[in-house]
Scaffold this active site. Sequence first.
Site, mmCIF file in Angstrom:
data_model
loop_
_atom_site.group_PDB
_atom_site.id
_atom_site.type_symbol
_atom_site.label_atom_id
_atom_site.label_comp_id
_atom_site.label_asym_id
_atom_site.label_seq_id
_atom_site.Cartn_x
_atom_site.Cartn_y
_atom_site.Cartn_z
ATOM 1 N N LYS A 1 28.141 45.460 42.764
ATOM 2 C CA LYS A 1 28.253 44.045 43.143
ATOM 3 C C LYS A 1 29.695 43.579 42.940
ATOM 4 O O LYS A 1 30.503 44.251 42.298
ATOM 5 C CB LYS A 1 27.296 43.200 42.298
ATOM 6 C CG LYS A 1 27.592 43.227 40.799
ATOM 7 C CD LYS A 1 26.588 42.424 40.013
ATOM 8 C CE LYS A 1 26.913 42.468 38.521
ATOM 9 N NZ LYS A 1 25.988 41.653 37.716
ATOM 10 N N MET B 1 50.918 30.017 39.852
ATOM 11 C CA MET B 1 49.932 30.513 40.802
ATOM 12 C C MET B 1 50.290 31.899 41.338
ATOM 13 O O MET B 1 49.413 32.752 41.506
ATOM 14 C CB MET B 1 49.776 29.545 41.978
ATOM 15 C CG MET B 1 48.752 30.004 43.005
ATOM 16 S SD MET B 1 48.555 28.881 44.403
ATOM 17 C CE MET B 1 47.706 27.504 43.615
ATOM 18 N N TYR C 1 57.143 26.107 33.757
ATOM 19 C CA TYR C 1 56.843 24.685 33.655
ATOM 20 C C TYR C 1 56.889 24.200 32.215
ATOM 21 O O TYR C 1 56.524 24.921 31.283
ATOM 22 C CB TYR C 1 55.453 24.406 34.248
ATOM 23 C CG TYR C 1 55.379 24.610 35.737
ATOM 24 C CD1 TYR C 1 55.999 23.719 36.606
ATOM 25 C CD2 TYR C 1 54.687 25.685 36.274
ATOM 26 C CE1 TYR C 1 55.929 23.891 37.985
ATOM 27 C CE2 TYR C 1 54.607 25.872 37.648
ATOM 28 C CZ TYR C 1 55.225 24.976 38.501
ATOM 29 O OH TYR C 1 55.156 25.155 39.860
ATOM 30 N N ARG D 1 17.005 33.930 32.666
ATOM 31 C CA ARG D 1 17.691 33.880 33.964
ATOM 32 C C ARG D 1 16.662 34.232 35.032
ATOM 33 O O ARG D 1 15.640 33.557 35.152
ATOM 34 C CB ARG D 1 18.877 34.853 33.981
ATOM 35 C CG ARG D 1 19.963 34.553 32.963
ATOM 36 C CD ARG D 1 21.262 35.286 33.244
ATOM 37 N NE ARG D 1 21.065 36.695 33.602
ATOM 38 C CZ ARG D 1 22.043 37.560 33.835
ATOM 39 N NH1 ARG D 1 23.302 37.164 33.753
ATOM 40 N NH2 ARG D 1 21.788 38.818 34.158
#
Length: 391
Positions: free
Chosen positions: A44, A320, A272, A142
């Site tokens: 998965k 980012m 930053y 679950r």
Amino acid sequence: MSISSQAATATTMAEAVVDLTAIAHNTAMLAETAGTAGLMAVVKADGFGHGAEEVARTALRHGATWLGVASAAEALALRARGLTAPILLWLYSPAETFEEVLEAGVDVSVGAVEALEALAGAAERTGTVANVHLKLDTGMSRGGAPAEEWAQLLAWSRKFAHAGLLHVRGLWSHLANAENPDDPGLHTQLREFELGRQAAIAAGLDPPIVHLANSAAALQLPQARYDLSRAGIALYGIEPVPGRRFGLRPAMTVRAQILLTKRVPAGTGVSYGPDFVTERETTLALVPLGFADGIPRQAAGRASMAVRGVRCPIAGRVSMDQVVLDVGDLPVRAGEYAVMFGPGDDGEPTADDWAGWADTNPHEILTGVGARVSRRYEQHATAPPPAESRR
């Protein structure tokens, strides 16, 4: 020797190198540990970020007998790529109609009567018998039927089976804490699962495939293996039991080219804020990996990457698309590689290290490696022989 790679452009700056030899080794070891039980390779989330198709093919050649996925889309993608091995899926929308799934020969986990009804309807429409694995909730809260609804699920399963619409091929559950063999909750789950299995037999259902063991249980809880073990994180070389080493080999290395270096004096602010100011004259190296590529922002101030075999701290905030490393007095040049994580054989950080720095688990680190980080596949001569040649 590189055997395949994801399409990449000349501007590719970062890559995840996946060692299929490690996947082969881990699969063979897990299959041997499973003994007479089968082994499901859980692929998965695009094979935990490694590439579902490549991992699946390698695992099936080295001892896996099943594939496990979360969604219908993942199962159908594997079928479209020509993989014919048994596949189990376990998450789907209440609106799922299941026609494509059944026509593709994919097994479906069921923990509610409504899903059984939907599968029976799809079986009627397609003229295909639905293979289902009934899931019992033994304590994770679950997926799966709670104990008080188990008898009803069994009754409806028997009804649809007698009508020729479905075949109860499996019975399963998932363990909350197989990492700790002394956990009372684990023993409660084992007991509840066995009670559920006995109830299925008493109801006239005796599925040929009973499975409970995840990676940790497969390696250290023989009583949980039954007919099939499900290997997730262990398949990718992450040791699933804290403090224990079973000989798994991490399969992924993430690295990126250094784009720029600059010598700066003490008192230079970086990124930053700045949250980081150099304490001495040093060299800074710009690396094109950021939080869009899977570097957790919360790891800033603790994390490092390896350059020339030396761990160099991330200086300042994670952006980012990029981070800055403080490489000290290393004579680093643009074009050299910074390794985010790898097996750790050469002193580089591991996925476990990053999980610790980010207060998460290695699963999140591996699956977080972004799509713009190209995947490249390697296979070496030390891979174990295919499963059929070992028998």
